[in-house]
Design a protein around this motif. Structure first.
Motif, PDB file in Angstrom:
ATOM      1  N   MET A 158      67.607  40.338  50.734  1.00  0.00           N
ATOM      2  CA  MET A 158      66.393  41.136  50.706  1.00  0.00           C
ATOM      3  C   MET A 158      65.720  40.951  49.352  1.00  0.00           C
ATOM      4  SD  MET A 158      67.872  44.681  52.332  1.00  0.00           S
ATOM      5  CE  MET A 158      66.233  45.419  52.330  1.00  0.00           C
ATOM      6  N   SER A 159      64.394  41.056  49.359  1.00  0.00           N
ATOM      7  CA  SER A 159      63.618  41.041  48.127  1.00  0.00           C
ATOM      8  C   SER A 159      62.584  42.151  48.236  1.00  0.00           C
ATOM      9  CB  SER A 159      62.923  39.690  47.931  1.00  0.00           C
ATOM     10  OG  SER A 159      62.154  39.684  46.746  1.00  0.00           O
ATOM     11  N   GLY A 160      62.458  42.955  47.180  1.00  0.00           N
ATOM     12  CA  GLY A 160      61.544  44.089  47.290  1.00  0.00           C
ATOM     13  C   GLY A 160      61.987  45.015  48.403  1.00  0.00           C
ATOM     14  N   SER A 161      61.036  45.393  49.283  1.00  0.00           N
ATOM     15  CA  SER A 161      61.378  46.178  50.479  1.00  0.00           C
ATOM     16  C   SER A 161      62.089  47.477  50.105  1.00  0.00           C
ATOM     17  CB  SER A 161      62.236  45.342  51.439  1.00  0.00           C
ATOM     18  OG  SER A 161      61.659  44.080  51.672  1.00  0.00           O
ATOM     19  N   VAL A 162      61.461  48.241  49.228  1.00  0.00           N
ATOM     20  CA  VAL A 162      62.121  49.383  48.598  1.00  0.00           C
ATOM     21  C   VAL A 162      62.623  50.408  49.608  1.00  0.00           C
ATOM     22  CG1 VAL A 162      61.815  51.288  46.976  1.00  0.00           C
ATOM     23  CG2 VAL A 162      60.796  49.060  46.493  1.00  0.00           C
ATOM     24  N   SER A 163      61.795  50.787  50.573  1.00  0.00           N
ATOM     25  CA  SER A 163      62.212  51.823  51.515  1.00  0.00           C
ATOM     26  C   SER A 163      63.411  51.375  52.346  1.00  0.00           C
ATOM     27  CB  SER A 163      61.046  52.213  52.435  1.00  0.00           C
ATOM     28  OG  SER A 163      60.652  51.126  53.250  1.00  0.00           O
ATOM     29  N   TYR A 196      55.525  53.798  33.116  1.00  0.00           N
ATOM     30  CA  TYR A 196      55.018  55.175  33.138  1.00  0.00           C
ATOM     31  C   TYR A 196      54.603  55.663  34.524  1.00  0.00           C
ATOM     32  CZ  TYR A 196      54.870  54.876  28.044  1.00  0.00           C
ATOM     33  OH  TYR A 196      55.206  54.704  26.729  1.00  0.00           O
ATOM     34  N   LYS A 197      54.067  54.808  35.356  1.00  0.00           N
ATOM     35  CA  LYS A 197      53.633  55.244  36.675  1.00  0.00           C
ATOM     36  C   LYS A 197      53.916  54.150  37.693  1.00  0.00           C
ATOM     37  CE  LYS A 197      48.894  53.613  35.904  1.00  0.00           C
ATOM     38  NZ  LYS A 197      47.460  54.000  35.886  1.00  0.00           N
ATOM     39  N   GLY A 198      53.976  54.564  38.957  1.00  0.00           N
ATOM     40  CA  GLY A 198      54.249  53.618  40.034  1.00  0.00           C
ATOM     41  C   GLY A 198      55.501  54.015  40.801  1.00  0.00           C
ATOM     42  N   LEU A 199      55.680  53.392  41.958  1.00  0.00           N
ATOM     43  CA  LEU A 199      56.828  53.671  42.816  1.00  0.00           C
ATOM     44  C   LEU A 199      58.127  53.325  42.100  1.00  0.00           C
ATOM     45  CD1 LEU A 199      57.837  54.390  45.752  1.00  0.00           C
ATOM     46  CD2 LEU A 199      57.749  51.914  46.187  1.00  0.00           C
ATOM     47  N   ARG A 200      59.069  54.243  42.128  1.00  0.00           N
ATOM     48  CA  ARG A 200      60.381  54.014  41.530  1.00  0.00           C
ATOM     49  C   ARG A 200      61.410  53.750  42.624  1.00  0.00           C
ATOM     50  NH1 ARG A 200      57.642  56.905  37.811  1.00  0.00           N
ATOM     51  NH2 ARG A 200      58.197  56.564  35.616  1.00  0.00           N
ATOM     52  N   LEU A 201      62.430  52.993  42.267  1.00  0.00           N
ATOM     53  CA  LEU A 201      63.452  52.659  43.256  1.00  0.00           C
ATOM     54  C   LEU A 201      64.146  53.915  43.764  1.00  0.00           C
ATOM     55  CD1 LEU A 201      65.194  50.746  44.872  1.00  0.00           C
ATOM     56  CD2 LEU A 201      66.574  50.332  42.827  1.00  0.00           C
ATOM     57  N   PHE A 202      64.511  54.795  42.848  1.00  0.00           N
ATOM     58  CA  PHE A 202      65.192  56.030  43.229  1.00  0.00           C
ATOM     59  C   PHE A 202      64.316  57.209  42.810  1.00  0.00           C
ATOM     60  CE2 PHE A 202      68.662  53.003  42.245  1.00  0.00           C
ATOM     61  CZ  PHE A 202      69.138  52.857  43.540  1.00  0.00           C
ATOM     62  N   GLU A 203      63.826  57.952  43.786  1.00  0.00           N
ATOM     63  CA  GLU A 203      62.971  59.090  43.491  1.00  0.00           C
ATOM     64  C   GLU A 203      63.517  60.388  44.060  1.00  0.00           C
ATOM     65  OE1 GLU A 203      59.059  57.795  44.868  1.00  0.00           O
ATOM     66  OE2 GLU A 203      58.526  57.379  42.796  1.00  0.00           O
ATOM     67  N   LEU A 213      71.257  51.445  51.400  1.00  0.00           N
ATOM     68  CA  LEU A 213      72.189  51.963  50.396  1.00  0.00           C
ATOM     69  C   LEU A 213      72.814  53.268  50.881  1.00  0.00           C
ATOM     70  CD1 LEU A 213      70.435  51.369  46.954  1.00  0.00           C
ATOM     71  CD2 LEU A 213      72.740  50.623  47.565  1.00  0.00           C
ATOM     72  N   THR A 214      71.978  54.160  51.361  1.00  0.00           N
ATOM     73  CA  THR A 214      72.460  55.456  51.835  1.00  0.00           C
ATOM     74  C   THR A 214      73.419  55.295  53.002  1.00  0.00           C
ATOM     75  OG1 THR A 214      70.408  56.529  51.128  1.00  0.00           O
ATOM     76  CG2 THR A 214      71.756  57.704  52.730  1.00  0.00           C
ATOM     77  N   ALA A 215      73.145  54.305  53.869  1.00  0.00           N
ATOM     78  CA  ALA A 215      73.989  54.071  55.045  1.00  0.00           C
ATOM     79  C   ALA A 215      75.240  53.266  54.722  1.00  0.00           C
ATOM     80  CB  ALA A 215      73.178  53.351  56.127  1.00  0.00           C
ATOM     81  N   GLY A 216      75.363  52.801  53.489  1.00  0.00           N
ATOM     82  CA  GLY A 216      76.533  52.015  53.113  1.00  0.00           C
ATOM     83  C   GLY A 216      76.525  50.597  53.642  1.00  0.00           C
ATOM     84  N   LEU A 217      75.347  50.068  53.931  1.00  0.00           N
ATOM     85  CA  LEU A 217      75.248  48.724  54.511  1.00  0.00           C
ATOM     86  C   LEU A 217      74.892  47.650  53.491  1.00  0.00           C
ATOM     87  CD1 LEU A 217      73.405  49.572  57.853  1.00  0.00           C
ATOM     88  CD2 LEU A 217      75.791  48.856  57.579  1.00  0.00           C
ATOM     89  N   LEU A 218      74.495  48.047  52.287  1.00  0.00           N
ATOM     90  CA  LEU A 218      74.106  47.073  51.269  1.00  0.00           C
ATOM     91  C   LEU A 218      75.321  46.726  50.412  1.00  0.00           C
ATOM     92  CD1 LEU A 218      71.534  45.598  50.282  1.00  0.00           C
ATOM     93  CD2 LEU A 218      71.326  47.377  48.541  1.00  0.00           C
ATOM     94  N   ASP A 219      75.635  45.435  50.323  1.00  0.00           N
ATOM     95  CA  ASP A 219      76.827  44.992  49.599  1.00  0.00           C
ATOM     96  C   ASP A 219      76.555  44.725  48.119  1.00  0.00           C
ATOM     97  OD1 ASP A 219      78.781  44.659  51.914  1.00  0.00           O
ATOM     98  OD2 ASP A 219      77.092  43.443  52.589  1.00  0.00           O
ATOM     99  N   GLU A 220      75.372  44.216  47.809  1.00  0.00           N
ATOM    100  CA  GLU A 220      75.047  43.922  46.413  1.00  0.00           C
ATOM    101  C   GLU A 220      73.605  44.310  46.125  1.00  0.00           C
ATOM    102  OE1 GLU A 220      75.710  39.854  45.423  1.00  0.00           O
ATOM    103  OE2 GLU A 220      77.902  39.995  45.570  1.00  0.00           O
TER     104      GLU A 220
END
Length: 202
Positions: free
Chosen positions: A120-125, A149-156, A131-138
């Protein structure tokens, strides 16, 4: 079972939005190798709709242009591309298809299927949900020495802590740090009482 990896360009303050506006000054051969090792060798790409649309608008033309990035463009074009979307998909970019079914069960089935690495690349949502489902390995984070300072953050937002384990850390000449995390199935526990033994006398 197949491995799923995700790579993101991220600022020191956690912003991942519109990296094309701020990360290119830090792009060098070290970063190119890191990106290629994470996404360039995968036979399947799992992409959110916004990321796919951006890729589809750029990479096919770059492959045709035959410039320095044509090799990467061809690798992306040759890979199977599965797009997470509820809308109709323009599949003029070869080997593109829509993910069928709900995200978590569909990706679980994809992991259990035959094949190589799923990148995967990007695709934040999508990254957040996997990650929450435990399916991402790396989780590959290319942390840039810049504050946005502003913009979408990976973890919000989240309901509970999500423990990760650091698998590798590499500092580039530009100041970018490549961090690779995986799920931590046995996170450490402790309290302030446990930590006091490491505090020096005042």
């Amino acid at each position: 079972m197949r491995t799923i990896t995700a790579g993101l360009f991220i600022s020191v303050d956690g912003v991942v939005e519109d990296p094309q506006d701020w990360h290119f000054p830090y792009f060098n051969d070290e970063m190119a190798r890191a990106v290629d090792s994470q996404i360039g060798s995968a036979d399947t790409l799992l992409l959110g709709r916004t990321t796919f649309d951006g890729f589809a608008a750029a990479w096919p033309d770059r492959e045709l242009a035959g410039g320095p990035d044509a090799g990467m463009a061809k690798s992306l074009g040759d890979a199977r591309k599965i797009v997470v979307t509820t809308r109709d998909l323009d599949t003029t970019w070869r080997n593109s298809e829509r993910l069928v079914g709900d995200l978590v069960p569909a990706v679980t089935a994809l992991k259990d299927s035959a094949g190589g690495t799923i990148a995967m690349s990007g695709s934040v949502s999508v990254v957040r949900q996997l990650l929450t489902a435990g399916l991402l390995d790396e989780l590959h984070l290319l942390v840039h020495p810049v504050v946005r300072y502003k913009g979408l953050r990976l973890f919000e937002h989240g309901d509970a802590p999500l423990p990760l384990t650091l698998r590798s850390s590499t500092a580039f000449e530009t100041g970018v740090v490549h961090l690779v995390y995986g799920p931590d199935t046995a996170p450490p526990a402790g309290t302030y009482e446990d930590a006091k033994q490491f505090l020096g006398d005042e």
